[in-house]
Structures are given as structure tokens and as C-alpha cells.
Design an enzyme around this catalytic site. Structure first.
Site, mmCIF file in Angstrom:
data_model
loop_
_atom_site.group_PDB
_atom_site.id
_atom_site.type_symbol
_atom_site.label_atom_id
_atom_site.label_comp_id
_atom_site.label_asym_id
_atom_site.label_seq_id
_atom_site.Cartn_x
_atom_site.Cartn_y
_atom_site.Cartn_z
ATOM 1 N N SER A 180 7.356 0.507 -2.420
ATOM 2 C CA SER A 180 6.711 0.505 -3.607
ATOM 3 C C SER A 180 6.305 -0.417 -3.941
ATOM 4 O O SER A 180 4.785 0.218 -3.353
ATOM 5 C CB SER A 180 7.244 1.601 -4.099
ATOM 6 O OG SER A 180 8.196 1.195 -5.282
ATOM 7 N N HIS A 208 6.656 7.676 -0.652
ATOM 8 C CA HIS A 208 5.810 6.787 0.229
ATOM 9 C C HIS A 208 5.518 7.148 1.863
ATOM 10 O O HIS A 208 4.320 6.762 2.014
ATOM 11 C CB HIS A 208 5.071 5.335 -0.429
ATOM 12 C CG HIS A 208 5.289 5.044 -1.706
ATOM 13 N ND1 HIS A 208 4.547 5.576 -2.782
ATOM 14 C CD2 HIS A 208 6.274 4.585 -2.774
ATOM 15 C CE1 HIS A 208 4.939 4.835 -3.938
ATOM 16 N NE2 HIS A 208 5.902 4.117 -3.975
ATOM 17 N N LYS A 239 2.693 11.830 -4.996
ATOM 18 C CA LYS A 239 1.879 11.377 -4.350
ATOM 19 C C LYS A 239 1.222 11.922 -3.381
ATOM 20 O O LYS A 239 0.557 12.607 -3.601
ATOM 21 C CB LYS A 239 3.194 10.247 -3.610
ATOM 22 C CG LYS A 239 3.945 9.630 -5.009
ATOM 23 C CD LYS A 239 4.672 8.629 -5.159
ATOM 24 C CE LYS A 239 5.029 7.857 -6.008
ATOM 25 N NZ LYS A 239 6.096 7.267 -5.925
HETATM 26 C C1 LIG Z 1 7.512 7.560 -7.287
HETATM 27 C C2 LIG Z 1 8.322 6.826 -7.181
HETATM 28 C C3 LIG Z 1 9.637 8.052 -7.229
HETATM 29 C C4 LIG Z 1 9.972 9.272 -8.088
HETATM 30 O O1 LIG Z 1 8.835 9.837 -7.933
HETATM 31 P P1 LIG Z 1 8.618 10.450 -9.738
HETATM 32 O O2 LIG Z 1 8.758 12.240 -8.674
HETATM 33 O O3 LIG Z 1 7.073 9.890 -9.538
HETATM 34 O O4 LIG Z 1 9.337 10.715 -10.208
HETATM 35 C C5 LIG Z 1 11.229 7.325 -6.287
HETATM 36 N N1 LIG Z 1 10.849 6.946 -5.702
HETATM 37 C C6 LIG Z 1 10.168 5.722 -5.325
HETATM 38 C C7 LIG Z 1 10.189 4.981 -4.092
HETATM 39 C C8 LIG Z 1 8.973 6.533 -5.601
HETATM 40 O O5 LIG Z 1 7.692 5.163 -5.601
#
Ligand SMILES: *Cc1c(COP(=O)(O)O)cnc(C)c1O
Length: 390
Positions: A180, A208, A239
């Protein structure tokens, strides 16, 4: 005896002195490339809305329709009375979309990882975790009380050595599919091969990659053409999918176990079903064509070529996450501020979110950006490079 408030007040002052204090900025109106922040309009490169769906009319219409059909709240956990028909449909659609037998819907990716790890392993088992994994994989690992072994980022030789030596009955590898803060893709074919060779399992966090990578955005496994019953695939829905929530897909028996035993599934109120309506609209858009992913790839190339001559370098990444490493915390903040004066919003990411001496601007591209907007960012960074080099 120390006073807790004074002590924590002192810690906050320390963060401030180290340029590590975070501030929230208030956003008015919907998400998109143009953000109204603290009353001013900015060209923003800070969101994970990689396909520009967070404010898409088809999703909004589907959410409205869901609102009319299901109301606002889910009223209870899914196992009590909160499992709506539309969520059942969404789980089936998500499983089919990523090519897995079954999927379970969670209210966030954070909750999914926390719940899955704890449900699958415990004392006497071993977790193997990439050093750059997301915080929620690490927190899930801690909760599970399984032994926790970290391997250097992407280091399959070190991981193999550890797997070969390990005698636990359950071995679970944890990995982000797309990291990330760096934007690089994990070596999934090697990870899956190691699982098969050493009788291990893989929890793959595709926060992602889902929606971005692979044909129609079917995710990072599809990007490599991989399928394996040893993979539990976690995709997030807040996302690229533009809404909120997450799902875990995999072997039907494992998913049934998660439904029975993942505490963050069992003991939390189900998400509002109207979100599932919106997500079914997301899936329909994704299946229809991949023009958004194509446009995103074009912008990634444009940015990489445009920034090639800067004194700072972009980490190698073929994803929407482009990290411009400037190392110094203060320089990262100064550049963020400099861009803001150009009307551009890019977040500075500093330790402890990233390792020491790797402070960066984390540029997130979205299919909703235009080539002109990316050109504006490139021009502003070039101007700032001249200023900060001279
Ligand atoms: C954003 C993210 C999460 C968490 O997901 P949410 O639905 O925002 O709680 C988990 N793993 C990674 C790699 C992320 O970037």
C-alpha cells in the site's frame, strides 16, 4: 504516580517536534479528482478511489434503490437477522468475479483480516509475514497468538528457508498483493508455489489490486492467471470498488468456517444492505468494459515519464500507487505544502507508516484523472524540484 494526561500531552508534543503529528482536513462534497478541502478546491492525488466510482451515478442510483428497498440499517449481525438477500447476491457475484467457490462479506478490510487470521491459526501454528504488510494483517497476527515470523520484503529465498525449517501443522503466509505504500506487486506465482511445496496457505490482501489489476479488474490473482485452493483472497470494497466493506473468497469449507468462527464477522452488526446494492452496480460496470483500467495505465506511464528527471525517484510500480521517495520528513512536508500552494493535494507519508528515512509523497492516480491534470502535477513537481535543489 504519573499523570496520564500530562504524559500523553508530552508525547503529542514530541510528535509535533519530529514533524510526525497528523492533522485531518475537512472535505466538503463528494470524492473525486477535484476536492473541496478546508473550503478550497484542490486537484487531489490522495484517494484510493482508483476507478473514480465513489461518486458514480450508477452506484448512487443503485444505493438509492437499495435505500428504498432495505432502509438504512441492517439491525443485527449477519448470523442473527442482518443477512440481507442483496448481500447474499453480492457474495455470490464477488465469488464468481474473482473465480473462487465462495465469498463472505465483511464490513471492512481491517475487520476481515483480523477475523480470518484468528479463525484459522492459534498457538502452535506459524504465520509468515512480509515486512511491508498492512497494519491490519499484523494486528490480526498478534491477536491470533500464533508464532509470527517476518520475512524481508518480497524475499522468497528467506521465506522458503523459514517454511522448510518449520514443523507447525498450520503455516499461513500473509501478504499484501499490492503493497500500500510502495505500489509494487507481491511475487504471487512464487508465493502460491511455496504454499504447494511446503503445505502452507496464503491470505492475500488485494486491497489495492481488486478492481485495478487483471482483466476487468478481477484482481491480482487474475493478473497472473493464478488459481489455487490454498489462497484465501481478501478484496476490499471501499477503494477501487467505490463503496465500503470487504470480502474473503476461497474454498467453500474454509469460508463456511470463517462464517462460523471469524469473530469480526460474528460479533458485529452487518453493513447497511444498501451498500451491497451499490456494489452490485460496481460489479456490473467492471464486467462491462475495462476502459477505466486502460486509462489508468496510460496515466501511470505519463507520470513515470514526466518525473524521470527529478532529483527524487519513484519506486518501481505498475499500479495506481506511485511513491516519490524524498527520504527526509521535513522535505516531504515542505513538498506537500509547496504542491498545496499550486492547488494540488498529495499526501506526505512519514514514519511510522513507512520505514525511517523513506518519507515520501504518495501519489495515487485514478481513472477519473485527465492527462491534463497529471501534466499539472508533473509541472508543479518540476518547479518545486528547482526550488529545493537550488
Ligand atoms: C485499506 C487497506 C486495508 C483495510 O481495508 P478497509 O476496508 O479500509 O478497512 C487492508 N489492507 C490493505 C493493504 C489496505 O490498504
Amino acid at each position: 504516580m504519573g499523570n496520564l494526561i500530562d504524559e500523553i500531552g508530552g508525547q503529542l508534543q514530541q510528535l509535533q517536534a519530529q514533524n510526525l503529528l497528523r492533522r485531518r482536513r475537512i472535505v466538503d462534497g463528494p470524492q473525486g479528482p477535484l476536492l473541496n478541502v478546508d473550503g478550497e478546491s484542490y486537484l487531489a492525488f490522495c484517494s484510493n478511489d482508483y476507478l473514480g466510482l465513489a461518486n458514480h451515478p450508477a452506484l448512487i442510483a443503485a444505493a438509492r434503490d437499495g435505500l428504498d428497498r432495505f432502509g438504512v440499517g441492517a439491525s443485527a449481525s449477519a448470523l442473527i437477522s442482518g443477512h440481507s438477500r442483496v448481500v447474499e447476491e453480492l457474495e455470490a457475484a464477488l465469488a464468481a468475479f474473482v473465480g473462487m467457490p465462495r465469498a463472505l462479506h465483511f464490513s471492512s478490510g481491517y475487520m476481515a483480516n483480523m477475523g480470518v487470521i484468528q479463525a484459522l491459526v492459534g498457538p502452535g501454528d506459524t504465520l509468515f509475514s512480509d515486512r511491508l504488510n498492512h497494519a491490519c494483517l499484523i494486528d490480526g497476527a498478534r491477536l491470533s497468538k500464533a508464532e509470527f515470523r517476518v520475512y524481508a520484503h518480497g524475499d522468497m529465498v528467506q521465506l522458503e528457508r523459514r517454511l522448510a525449517k518449520n514443523t507447525s501443522s498450520r503455516k499461513l503466509i500473509l501478504s499484501d498483493a499490492v503493497f500500500s505504500m510502495d505500489g509494487d506487486i507481491a511475487p504471487l506465482p512464487e508465493l502460491v508455489a511455496l504454499c504447494e511445496r511446503y503445505d502452507a496457505w496464503l491470505l492475500l490482501d488485494d486491497a489495492h489490486g481488486f478492481g485495478v489489476l487483471g482483466p476487468q479488474g478481477r484482481g491480482s490473482l487474475a493478473h497472473f492467471g493464478l488459481a489455487s485452493p490454498r489462497v484465501l483472497y481478501m478484496g476490499t470494497l471501499g477503494k477501487a470498488a467505490g463503496v465500503a466493506g470487504a470480502f474473503v473468497a476461497g474454498d467453500a469449507t474454509l469460508i463456511e468456517w470463517l462464517m462460523q468462527r471469524a469473530r469480526t464477522y460474528v460479533f458485529t452488526t452487518a453493513s447497511p444492505p444498501l451498500l451491497a446494492s451499490a456494489l452490485l452496480a460496481t460489479l456490473a460496470l467492471l464486467r462491462a468494459d475495462d476502459a477505466r483500467q486502460r486509462h489508468l495505465r496510460k496515466l501511470i506511464k505519463q507520470l513515470q515519464e514526466g518525473l524521470a528527471d527529478l532529483p527524487w525517484h519513484l519506486l518501481p510500480s505498475e499500479t495506481a500507487i506511485q511513491a516519490l521517495i524524498v527520504k527526509d520528513n521535513k522535505l516531504a512536508l515542505d513538498l506537500m505544502q509547496g504542491l498545496r500552494e499550486h492547488g494540488i493535494w498529495v499526501p506526505a507519508i512519514r514514519p511510522p507508516t513507512v520505514p525511517k528515512n523513506t518519507a515520501r509523497l504518495r501519489i495515487s492516480l485514478s481513472a477519473a484523472h485527465t492527462t491534463e491534470q497529471v501534466a499539472r502535477l508533473i509541472a508543479a513537481l518540476k518547479t518545486l524540484a528547482v526550488k529545493h535543489a537550488g
